[in-house]
Write an enzyme that holds these catalytic residues in place. Sequence first.
Site, PDB file in Angstrom:
ATOM      1  N   CYS A 111       0.845  -1.199   0.000  1.00  0.00           N
ATOM      2  CA  CYS A 111       0.000   0.000   0.000  1.00  0.00           C
ATOM      3  C   CYS A 111       0.881   1.249   0.000  1.00  0.00           C
ATOM      4  O   CYS A 111       1.693   1.432   0.910  1.00  0.00           O
ATOM      5  CB  CYS A 111      -0.921   0.018   1.215  1.00  0.00           C
ATOM      6  SG  CYS A 111      -1.926   1.520   1.281  1.00  0.00           S
ATOM      7  N   HIS A 181       2.711  -6.585  -7.234  1.00  0.00           N
ATOM      8  CA  HIS A 181       2.162  -5.480  -8.024  1.00  0.00           C
ATOM      9  C   HIS A 181       3.348  -4.900  -8.765  1.00  0.00           C
ATOM     10  O   HIS A 181       4.268  -4.367  -8.141  1.00  0.00           O
ATOM     11  CB  HIS A 181       1.510  -4.444  -7.111  1.00  0.00           C
ATOM     12  CG  HIS A 181       0.813  -3.352  -7.869  1.00  0.00           C
ATOM     13  ND1 HIS A 181      -0.262  -2.672  -7.363  1.00  0.00           N
ATOM     14  CD2 HIS A 181       1.033  -2.839  -9.102  1.00  0.00           C
ATOM     15  CE1 HIS A 181      -0.672  -1.770  -8.259  1.00  0.00           C
ATOM     16  NE2 HIS A 181       0.102  -1.859  -9.309  1.00  0.00           N
TER      17      HIS A 181
END
Length: 318
Positions: A111, A181
């Site tokens: 995040c 990611h």
Amino acid sequence: NIRRDTWNRNSNIMDMFEEGKVLKICAPMVRYSKLAFRSLVRKYSCDICFTPMIVAADFMRSVKARDSEFTTNEHDRPLIVQFAAHDAQTLADAACVVAPFSDGVDLNCGCPQRWAMSAGYGACLINKPELVKDMVRHVRNQVDNPNYAASIKIRIHKDLRRTVDLCQKAESAGVSWITVHGRTAEERHQPVHYDAIKTIKDSISVPVIANGDIKYLRDVESTHRLTGVDGVMSARGLLANPAMFAGYEDTPLKCIWDWVDISIEQGTPFTCFHHHLIYMLERVSSQPERKVFNSLSSTSAVIDYLQNTYGSVQELGT
């Protein structure tokens, strides 16, 4: 192939990573990957779902947080609970609480939001490989179910050698799989670095899941081809079209009415119910239609609108 309706405590989620089958996974999405939405995507070829990210310390501190942050039912499997944590024991404690109702926990190391980074959560953890290793090991050692997964979701470094080192350290601690990611913590909408995902996949032996820019079923195939990953995870692609993994180009009408049924059945709050429909209808509606739809303020107004604009599923003959 494990059927969800036969899923039980003895089922091992790792058995799903069969060679050749690319797993299709719903990403952890704050406010969005809650039980109702997970119930919807599971109807449309989604293999595994993640909960939204939950801050482990808050979760352990209050019963209220536990009740509001984590809702599930007997059909909501396989399920991974994602936590934000920067302390191994807190993560292990949270894992022990959710373990009877889930198939694994995932540590958020990706995040990029400022609040998370400044609190020591999220993407800043990719720079603390020893801590990540410790957290994975604590979960592994303290949850009493040997089939329970402990995974991590990361972003990449500019210097990929650091990412490979992190992944190898996590592997040595017994990580079940790693979701990558394919962007750095600073990158937002830049293209995904598929070469980086491939390098990571080639340098560890646990499964790797690719995340980033999966908008259509064909992206699942092309990402697998480019990287050799074992699964792909989608966030915005599924918000726009929860039936994407089943091969639909745009949200089919049946999926929209399925969402209405699930939301009514589960008592989904109006704002959440409406927001999901705004996402689902974006690609299939005109600007004036969107303006009208976005201003609706009750469930009955939304249902009337859908009925009048798109018709019911019965009329489709499905």
